[in-house]
Design a protein around this motif. Sequence first.
Motif, PDB file in Angstrom:
ATOM      1  N   GLY A  72       0.812  -1.211   0.000  1.00 42.39           N
ATOM      2  CA  GLY A  72       0.000   0.000   0.000  1.00 42.39           C
ATOM      3  C   GLY A  72       0.843   1.259   0.000  1.00 42.39           C
ATOM      4  N   TYR A  73       1.929   1.235   0.749  1.00 44.71           N
ATOM      5  CA  TYR A  73       2.842   2.382   0.746  1.00 44.71           C
ATOM      6  C   TYR A  73       3.602   2.463  -0.568  1.00 44.71           C
ATOM      7  CZ  TYR A  73       2.301   4.146   5.492  1.00 44.71           C
ATOM      8  OH  TYR A  73       1.802   4.752   6.622  1.00 44.71           O
ATOM      9  N   HIS A  99       1.374   4.120  -3.026  1.00 45.52           N
ATOM     10  CA  HIS A  99       0.674   5.320  -2.557  1.00 45.52           C
ATOM     11  C   HIS A  99       0.872   6.481  -3.531  1.00 45.52           C
ATOM     12  CE1 HIS A  99      -0.731   8.552   0.050  1.00 45.52           C
ATOM     13  NE2 HIS A  99      -1.285   7.613   0.798  1.00 45.52           N
ATOM     14  N   ARG A 150      -6.934  -1.293   0.125  1.00 44.32           N
ATOM     15  CA  ARG A 150      -7.059  -0.125  -0.738  1.00 44.32           C
ATOM     16  C   ARG A 150      -8.492   0.406  -0.697  1.00 44.32           C
ATOM     17  NH1 ARG A 150      -5.118   1.330  -6.016  1.00 44.32           N
ATOM     18  NH2 ARG A 150      -3.075   0.526  -5.367  1.00 44.32           N
ATOM     19  N   VAL A 171      -3.092   5.114   5.786  1.00 47.56           N
ATOM     20  CA  VAL A 171      -2.232   5.615   4.709  1.00 47.56           C
ATOM     21  C   VAL A 171      -1.970   4.508   3.694  1.00 47.56           C
ATOM     22  CG1 VAL A 171       0.044   6.550   4.158  1.00 47.56           C
ATOM     23  CG2 VAL A 171      -1.206   7.407   6.143  1.00 47.56           C
ATOM     24  N   GLY A 224      -4.501   4.350   1.180  1.00 52.22           N
ATOM     25  CA  GLY A 224      -4.564   5.413   0.189  1.00 52.22           C
ATOM     26  C   GLY A 224      -4.928   6.778   0.704  1.00 52.22           C
ATOM     27  N   ASN A 262      -4.755  10.432   1.559  1.00 51.18           N
ATOM     28  CA  ASN A 262      -3.786  11.453   1.156  1.00 51.18           C
ATOM     29  C   ASN A 262      -3.801  12.687   2.052  1.00 51.18           C
ATOM     30  OD1 ASN A 262      -6.203  12.494   0.150  1.00 51.18           O
ATOM     31  ND2 ASN A 262      -5.672  12.146  -2.001  1.00 51.18           N
ATOM     32  N   THR A 269       2.012  11.145   4.149  1.00 52.40           N
ATOM     33  CA  THR A 269       0.740  11.857   4.123  1.00 52.40           C
ATOM     34  C   THR A 269       0.721  12.910   5.227  1.00 52.40           C
ATOM     35  OG1 THR A 269      -0.475   9.988   3.172  1.00 52.40           O
ATOM     36  CG2 THR A 269      -1.757  11.598   4.406  1.00 52.40           C
TER      37      THR A 269
END
Length: 535
Positions: A188-189, A192, A410, A434, A437, A439, A456
Amino acid sequence: MSQGGLLALHHGDDVAVATRDLQAGEVLSADGQDVTIRGAVPRGHKVALTDVAAGADVHKYGQVIGRATVPIRAGEHVHGHNLGFEEGHRDHELGGSHTELPVPDGPRPTFQGYRRADGRVGTRSYVAILTSVNCSASTAKMIAAQFTPQVLAAYPNVDGVVALTHQSGCGLVPSSEGGRLLLRTLRGYAAHPNVAGLLVLGLGCEMVLTEQLTTREGVFVGMPGVGTPPPPVDPVLADIPADTLVESLTIQESGGVRAAVAAGVAAIQRMLPVVDERRRTECDVSELVLALNCGGSDGYSGITANPALGWASDRLVAYGATSALAETPEVFGAEHLLTRRATDPAVAERLLDRIEWWKQYTAAGGGSMDNNPSPGNKAGGLTTILEKSLGAVAKGGRADLAAVYEYAERMAPHEGFVFMDTPGYDPVSVTGLVAGGANVVVFTTGRGSVFGCRPTPSIKVATNTAMYSVMSEDMDVNAGRIVDGTATLEQVGREIFDLILDVASGRRPVSEELQIAGLTIGTEEFIPWHVGAVT
């Protein structure tokens, strides 16, 4: 507004909140009745408005927050000495309570963001060093330390070089729940929208391999020597935007730590000029994915900062953005207020399933859901998890609940108000949001948390003026003005909403200013959730 020091939150409540330190003998008015204070009561704590029999439910916000453990007289301080946790019964309606949030009149708000190749929008443009295993953490920090503010001054459109290190990546079964959680978080990071350049750094012999974090096809790469490969990763959760610059290396193949540091520095030096060429463009407000979080809560949290943030969240949802509540142990006791707002019974059931999982999880560890609140929360006036949760869910405003996500999953853009299953521990919770997703983060605090976040940005909102006055250099907004009577809830909510847009456009909140100045070069606020056995 309070009348002389007491604030009743709902007609018929058994308690009111002290808006200042109270002394014995004071006669105050709340909810249409006079109350004589029987002893000293700290600001933010509760005072009984009526006599309550032992064993009777005690109400605040119009909801049960616990049971009296002894008889309580009107005017007495109500806290852990006379109020205890009792789970009780809550009516879990599975949807049916719909709230229409019309789009506000006037021009649609916009912000200046980074449009990425996969269609998502970033609010920052970082180069990240993502470690596959704890063994490469020190090396990652050594690489990041080379990119001081003085070095990065030559690249004004790069927000920084951040080392994302953790304490896992080996010693766990990759196909286990814990292994999948870690991989989902790291991926996920990696994907991102705030990460424009990515260096994946491993040792070379760990369970989580660098290839598992950099492939764009979403395939969970099997490891040599493992008889049964783990299940595949959903590509929706894994894909890295095509315009993200990606390099990877391992310490063992590089020739050791010194060689890996040199190779890593060279890789990032190649990325910086390319990332620096990217520019912000005008983006619609609906492209925001907001993370709602709180830490160091107090008796004011559910009165000032959280409902003001809820106002801002509702405004974002009305425009078509995504706003995510989290911290499952800190909605326990108030989950019925969320399930009735579910857009579909299956959404409500999914939240209840996560609550049940947490009950079993805490019981297996010898605890209970009421091990929360923390000592700091209790010092600030919160007594039971029921009371804390009722204030915490106010961050989610009034919008319908559209989805429930697992940790680091996500989150879909333009989805509305959603929930993510995370622990209540601030850095672990925000790490999951984070990774999903988010922001922009808005973080409310009553005791004075110093949490920050990268990649973020995190906006800090104080619940009370006393704390804000002491820690104003660490706070962005003072929501305590609501109780002070110098601002309305809507005025503070609008201030938070406007600040979200400004921060999304590049304005640095105070926690980010501290990090950019080089005062915090550690990465301890990136903490993936560790679940399961370490072998």
